[in-house]
Design a protein around this motif. Structure first.
Motif, mmCIF file in Angstrom:
data_model
loop_
_atom_site.group_PDB
_atom_site.id
_atom_site.type_symbol
_atom_site.label_atom_id
_atom_site.label_comp_id
_atom_site.label_asym_id
_atom_site.label_seq_id
_atom_site.Cartn_x
_atom_site.Cartn_y
_atom_site.Cartn_z
ATOM 1 N N ARG A 1 0.837 -1.219 0.000
ATOM 2 C CA ARG A 1 0.000 0.000 0.000
ATOM 3 C C ARG A 1 0.862 1.256 0.000
ATOM 4 N NH1 ARG A 1 -4.486 0.596 4.575
ATOM 5 N NH2 ARG A 1 -2.654 1.078 5.817
ATOM 6 N N ARG B 1 -16.042 13.144 2.390
ATOM 7 C CA ARG B 1 -14.873 12.622 1.686
ATOM 8 C C ARG B 1 -15.139 12.784 0.192
ATOM 9 N NH1 ARG B 1 -11.465 11.965 5.210
ATOM 10 N NH2 ARG B 1 -10.824 9.991 6.095
ATOM 11 N N LYS C 1 -2.945 6.882 1.100
ATOM 12 C CA LYS C 1 -2.618 7.172 2.497
ATOM 13 C C LYS C 1 -1.562 8.274 2.490
ATOM 14 C CE LYS C 1 -2.181 4.650 6.799
ATOM 15 N NZ LYS C 1 -3.227 5.304 7.559
ATOM 16 N N TYR D 1 -3.437 14.998 6.289
ATOM 17 C CA TYR D 1 -4.469 14.427 7.165
ATOM 18 C C TYR D 1 -5.268 15.494 7.900
ATOM 19 C CZ TYR D 1 -4.962 9.416 7.298
ATOM 20 O OH TYR D 1 -5.343 8.133 7.012
ATOM 21 N N GLU E 1 -16.101 6.152 5.493
ATOM 22 C CA GLU E 1 -15.116 5.605 6.436
ATOM 23 C C GLU E 1 -14.947 6.563 7.599
ATOM 24 O OE1 GLU E 1 -11.070 5.501 4.979
ATOM 25 O OE2 GLU E 1 -11.234 7.497 4.097
ATOM 26 N N THR F 1 -12.002 8.591 10.352
ATOM 27 C CA THR F 1 -10.772 9.373 10.158
ATOM 28 C C THR F 1 -9.545 8.468 10.092
ATOM 29 O OG1 THR F 1 -10.298 9.670 12.511
ATOM 30 C CG2 THR F 1 -11.767 11.275 11.499
ATOM 31 N N GLY F 2 -9.641 7.322 10.759
ATOM 32 C CA GLY F 2 -8.515 6.389 10.741
ATOM 33 C C GLY F 2 -9.003 4.956 10.809
ATOM 34 N N SER F 3 -10.175 4.720 10.250
ATOM 35 C CA SER F 3 -10.744 3.363 10.321
ATOM 36 C C SER F 3 -11.757 3.163 9.203
ATOM 37 C CB SER F 3 -11.450 3.146 11.667
ATOM 38 O OG SER F 3 -12.549 4.029 11.781
ATOM 39 N N ASN F 4 -12.035 1.913 8.893
ATOM 40 C CA ASN F 4 -13.136 1.561 8.000
ATOM 41 C C ASN F 4 -14.343 1.152 8.831
ATOM 42 O OD1 ASN F 4 -10.472 0.558 6.235
ATOM 43 N ND2 ASN F 4 -12.046 1.604 5.059
ATOM 44 N N LEU G 1 -10.263 4.444 2.302
ATOM 45 C CA LEU G 1 -8.944 3.841 2.170
ATOM 46 C C LEU G 1 -9.095 2.323 2.074
ATOM 47 C CD1 LEU G 1 -5.822 4.602 2.412
ATOM 48 C CD2 LEU G 1 -6.000 3.664 4.708
ATOM 49 N N GLY H 1 -8.300 -0.227 3.566
ATOM 50 C CA GLY H 1 -7.780 -0.628 4.864
ATOM 51 C C GLY H 1 -7.352 -2.091 4.841
ATOM 52 N N ILE H 2 -6.239 -2.364 5.487
ATOM 53 C CA ILE H 2 -5.739 -3.746 5.503
ATOM 54 C C ILE H 2 -6.615 -4.595 6.417
ATOM 55 C CG2 ILE H 2 -3.755 -5.119 6.301
ATOM 56 C CD1 ILE H 2 -2.097 -2.710 4.940
ATOM 57 N N THR H 3 -7.019 -4.034 7.541
ATOM 58 C CA THR H 3 -7.918 -4.771 8.440
ATOM 59 C C THR H 3 -9.271 -4.979 7.755
ATOM 60 O OG1 THR H 3 -6.890 -3.320 10.075
ATOM 61 C CG2 THR H 3 -8.492 -4.910 10.885
ATOM 62 N N SER I 1 -9.284 -1.154 12.028
ATOM 63 C CA SER I 1 -8.022 -0.499 11.669
ATOM 64 C C SER I 1 -6.918 -1.317 12.318
ATOM 65 C CB SER I 1 -7.955 0.950 12.159
ATOM 66 O OG SER I 1 -7.644 0.989 13.531
ATOM 67 N N THR I 2 -5.706 -1.027 11.906
ATOM 68 C CA THR I 2 -4.606 -1.855 12.384
ATOM 69 C C THR I 2 -4.445 -1.752 13.902
ATOM 70 O OG1 THR I 2 -2.331 -2.504 11.930
ATOM 71 C CG2 THR I 2 -2.767 -0.156 11.990
HETATM 72 N N1 PLP Z 1 -9.193 4.789 6.743
HETATM 73 C C1 PLP Z 1 -8.288 5.746 7.039
HETATM 74 C C2 PLP Z 1 -8.530 7.143 6.571
HETATM 75 C C3 PLP Z 1 -7.131 5.417 7.756
HETATM 76 O O1 PLP Z 1 -6.222 6.364 8.040
HETATM 77 C C4 PLP Z 1 -6.948 4.090 8.196
HETATM 78 C C5 PLP Z 1 -5.763 3.696 8.966
HETATM 79 O O2 PLP Z 1 -4.994 4.487 9.418
HETATM 80 C C6 PLP Z 1 -7.920 3.127 7.888
HETATM 81 C C7 PLP Z 1 -9.025 3.516 7.149
HETATM 82 C C8 PLP Z 1 -7.759 1.696 8.334
HETATM 83 O O3 PLP Z 1 -6.742 1.061 7.594
HETATM 84 P P1 PLP Z 1 -5.868 -0.136 8.217
HETATM 85 O O4 PLP Z 1 -6.815 -1.238 8.525
HETATM 86 O O5 PLP Z 1 -4.936 -0.501 7.114
HETATM 87 O O6 PLP Z 1 -5.201 0.396 9.430
#
Ligand code: PLP
Length: 274
Positions: free
Chosen positions: A50, A131, A141, A145, A174, A176-179, A198, A200-202, A232-233
């Motif tokens: 990513r 968004r 990513k 931010y 989504e 701010t830092g998660s799905n 995003l 997201g890997i999780t 999120s991770t």
């Molecule tokens: N969406 C946003 C905007 C993010 O910044 C993040 C992680 O920081 C995610 C989703 C979740 O992604 P991941 O599961 O890869 O942490």
């Protein structure tokens, strides 16, 4: 604390990045945040893929992944801790004010901070900002931010740990830092990547392991959802027990609890085996 900066391990206190770094002046950079459990990074290869995709999206040269791997290993070895947040930042390098990017290469910083396991439940709010699923940075990513910082501050003011965005056509997107995942009529759904979220890997692991459907959902699906969770991770799978003023349940509902169980069972195999 030791960090990695452009080819070598340094003391964090003495490490210097130029005040003219394009990442600092215009947010011209990309990053990854990884979970590290006793020195082993989670899903490192996926994060590096990513990172490369984000760099290409911004028109940055591909990062040297051998160096990034070496840097991650060196930082993890130099700073032993139980649970860490490993951050890789890669920017367009030094450019005097008013000039374009890249007069002297790129900047790579890898740093680690101690963290703690997130609680299984949390509160979230929706925010009035959108968004842009058709924006140039959609799905990347990037280090730009600021919108997330503003939305997260709003969430904190309202006693929540996450803010959820709709996109420009009013579809759920989504955090701010998660799905985000919702359970509707017993079925698990998450917005598709075309919503502007995003990758997201999780999220991807949860779609595969827990069998969620990728579905365009209106924002008000949150009002009808039987269960909601975030991924999120650092959160893994985290149940949302309050959304705006709506209280859902005291703890994770049955579908969320099962997704948590499945995630934990599979995730152990995805740590860097070093
Ligand atoms: N969406 C946003 C905007 C993010 O910044 C993040 C992680 O920081 C995610 C989703 C979740 O992604 P991941 O599961 O890869 O942490």
């Amino acid at each position: 604390m030791k960090i990695w900066l452009n080819g070598g391990l340094r003391d964090a206190d003495g490490a210097r990045v130029s005040v003219f770094d394009h990442g600092l002046t215009v947010g011209d950079g990309v990053f990854e945040t990884l979970k590290a459990d006793h020195g082993r990074a989670f899903a490192l290869t996926r994060h590096l893929e990513r990172l490369t995709a984000s760099a290409r999206g911004l028109g940055l040269p591909d990062p040297d992944l051998d160096e990034v791997r070496r840097g991650c290993a060196a930082v993890l070895d130099a700073n032993p801790m139980a649970l860490g947040r490993l951050r890789i930042t890669y920017t367009g390098g030094v450019s005097p004010l008013g000039s374009d990017r890249g007069e002297s290469g790129t900047t790579l910083v890898i740093a680690l901070a101690e963290t703690h396991r997130r609680p299984d439940t949390t509160a979230a709010v929706t925010v009035p900002w959108t968004r842009n699923e058709r924006g140039a940075l959609s799905g990347l990513k990037s280090t730009s931010y600021g919108e997330n910082v503003v939305a997260l501050a709003r969430a904190r003011e309202l006693g929540a740990s996450e803010a959820l965005f709709a996109n420009t056509v009013g579809a759920l997107c989504e955090g701010t830092g998660s799905n985000v995942f919702v359970v509707l009529d017993g079925e698990l759904h998450t917005p598709p990547l075309t919503s502007g979220c995003l990758a997201g890997i999780t999220r991807a692991l949860t779609v595969t392991w827990a069998g969620a459907k990728e579905t365009d959902l209106p924002l008000d699906a949150l009002e009808r959802a039987d269960e909601i969770f975030l991924t999120s991770t650092l959160r893994d799978v985290q149940a949302v027990t309050r959304i705006d003023r709506r209280q859902l349940a005291d703890g994770p509902g049955p579908v969320t609890a099962e997704a948590m169980r499945i995630f934990d069972a599979h995730a152990a195999a995805d740590f860097d085996p070093r």
